[in-house]
Design a protein around this motif. Structure first.
Motif, PDB file in Angstrom:
ATOM      1  N   SER A 137      -1.278  11.427   2.981  1.00  0.00           N
ATOM      2  CA  SER A 137      -2.550  10.697   3.073  1.00  0.00           C
ATOM      3  C   SER A 137      -3.732  11.608   2.753  1.00  0.00           C
ATOM      4  O   SER A 137      -4.823  11.122   2.458  1.00  0.00           O
TER       5      SER A 137
ATOM      6  N   GLY B 148       0.806  -1.229   0.000  1.00  0.00           N
ATOM      7  CA  GLY B 148       0.000   0.000   0.000  1.00  0.00           C
ATOM      8  C   GLY B 148       0.830   1.267   0.000  1.00  0.00           C
ATOM      9  O   GLY B 148       0.357   2.313   0.463  1.00  0.00           O
TER      10      GLY B 148
ATOM     11  N   ASP C  59      -5.315   9.421  -2.755  1.00  0.00           N
ATOM     12  CA  ASP C  59      -6.417   8.541  -2.361  1.00  0.00           C
ATOM     13  C   ASP C  59      -5.873   7.114  -2.286  1.00  0.00           C
ATOM     14  O   ASP C  59      -5.569   6.503  -3.322  1.00  0.00           O
ATOM     15  N   ALA C  60      -5.743   6.605  -1.059  1.00  0.00           N
ATOM     16  CA  ALA C  60      -5.119   5.285  -0.877  1.00  0.00           C
ATOM     17  C   ALA C  60      -5.976   4.174  -1.483  1.00  0.00           C
ATOM     18  O   ALA C  60      -5.453   3.099  -1.813  1.00  0.00           O
ATOM     19  N   GLN C  61      -7.278   4.419  -1.632  1.00  0.00           N
ATOM     20  CA  GLN C  61      -8.153   3.383  -2.211  1.00  0.00           C
ATOM     21  C   GLN C  61      -7.889   3.222  -3.705  1.00  0.00           C
ATOM     22  O   GLN C  61      -7.783   2.107  -4.209  1.00  0.00           O
ATOM     23  N   THR C  62      -7.769   4.353  -4.388  1.00  0.00           N
ATOM     24  CA  THR C  62      -7.620   4.294  -5.853  1.00  0.00           C
ATOM     25  C   THR C  62      -6.166   4.453  -6.292  1.00  0.00           C
ATOM     26  O   THR C  62      -5.828   4.197  -7.441  1.00  0.00           O
TER      27      THR C  62
END
Ligand SMILES: Cc1cc2nc3c(=O)[nH]c(=O)nc-3n(C[C@H](O)[C@H](O)[C@H](O)COP(=O)(O)O)c2cc1C
Length: 191
Positions: free
Chosen positions: A154, A18, A158-161
Motif C-alpha cells: 500500500s 481494488g 497508488d491505490a487511486q491510480t
C-alpha cells in the motif's frame, strides 16, 4: 531479444475490484522487455467448485477449456497472487485444479513466473512456495530468480491510480520479466 514475439498470459489470484495484485498485473505489459507481449488470461471467477462428479457427468466447463487453451497457446504464464492464510487463494487453487484435469493439461513444460503483493511486510511470499509446489506436480517449469515479493504494497502502489509508485519495485519487475524472457527462450517448448 527473442527472434520471435513471446506471448505471455497473466492470471490474477485476487477477485476483488481494488486488488493490489491486479494493479501489478496491469502494469506488466508496460514493463515487458522488447519481444515480449503480456495479456491477461480468460477469467476463472465463474468456475464451479471442482467436483470430480461434475466433471464425470458434464465434462470440462467451457470457461475452464478457454483458460486451458490460453495457457497452452502462451509461451509462458505469470501468476500475480495474494497470499491467503499463508497459501493459495481458494478461487485460484480451484482454477488450477480444474485446468489440471483437462486432457494434456497445459501446464506441462510451461514456463511460469510468480509475483505477489501484500500490505504485510513479507509481500505474500508464502503463496509462491505453494504455487511452486502445485506447478512441480503439473510438470511446469517455474523461474527460480529473481523473485518478486512486494511487501508493504500500500506504500508502493497508488491505490487511486493503480500505478506502482516505488521505482525500485518497478526496476525489480523489469529485471524479472527480462530474466523470464531468457528462461522461456532456453527452456520453453515451441507452441
Ligand atoms: C482470507 C484472507 C487471508 C489473508 N491471509 C494473508 C496472509 O496469509 N498473508 C498476507 O500477507 N496477507 C494476507 N491477507 C491480506 C491480503 O494480503 C490483503 O488483503 C491483500 O490486499 C489481498 O490482495 P489483493 O489486494 O490483490 O486483493 C489475507 C486476506 C484475506 C482476505
Amino acid at each position: 531479444m527473442a527472434d520471435r514475439m513471446l506471448d505471455v498470459v497473466t492470471i490474477c489470484g485476487s477477485l476483488r475490484k481494488g486488488s493490489y495484485n491486479r494493479m501489478v498485473m496491469n502494469a506488466l505489459p508496460g514493463l515487458a522487455p522488447a519481444g515480449m507481449r503480456i495479456a491477461e488470461a480468460p477469467p476463472f471467477a465463474q468456475f464451479p467448485l471442482y467436483n470430480a462428479d461434475t466433471q464425470d457427468s458434464a465434462g470440462i466447463p467451457a470457461a475452464v477449456q478457454k483458460l486451458a487453451d490460453a495457457i497452452r497457446g502462451a509461451d509462458g504464464v505469470i501468476f500475480n497472487s495474494p497470499e491467503y492464510n499463508f497459501s493459495i487463494p481458494g478461487g485460484l487453487k480451484n482454477a488450477i485444479d480444474w485446468v489440471s484435469r483437462v486432457q494434456n493439461q497445459p501446464f506441462a513444460g510451461k514456463p511460469i513466473a510468480l509475483q505477489s503483493a501484500s500490505p504485510g511486510s513479507l509481500g505474500g511470499g508464502r503463496v509462491q512456495y505453494d504455487l511452486r509446489r502445485a506447478m512441480v506436480f503439473l510438470d511446469a517449469l517455474t523461474l527460480n530468480k529473481p523473485e518478486i515479493f512486494i511487501g508493504n504494497c500500500s506504500q508502493r502502489i497508488d491505490a487511486q491510480t493503480g500505478t506502482i509508485t516505488d521505482q525500485q519495485t518497478v526496476g525489480f519487475i523489469r529485471q524479472q520479466l527480462a530474466a523470464f524472457a531468457k528462461f522461456i527462450e532456453q527452456h520453453g517448448r515451441p507452441r
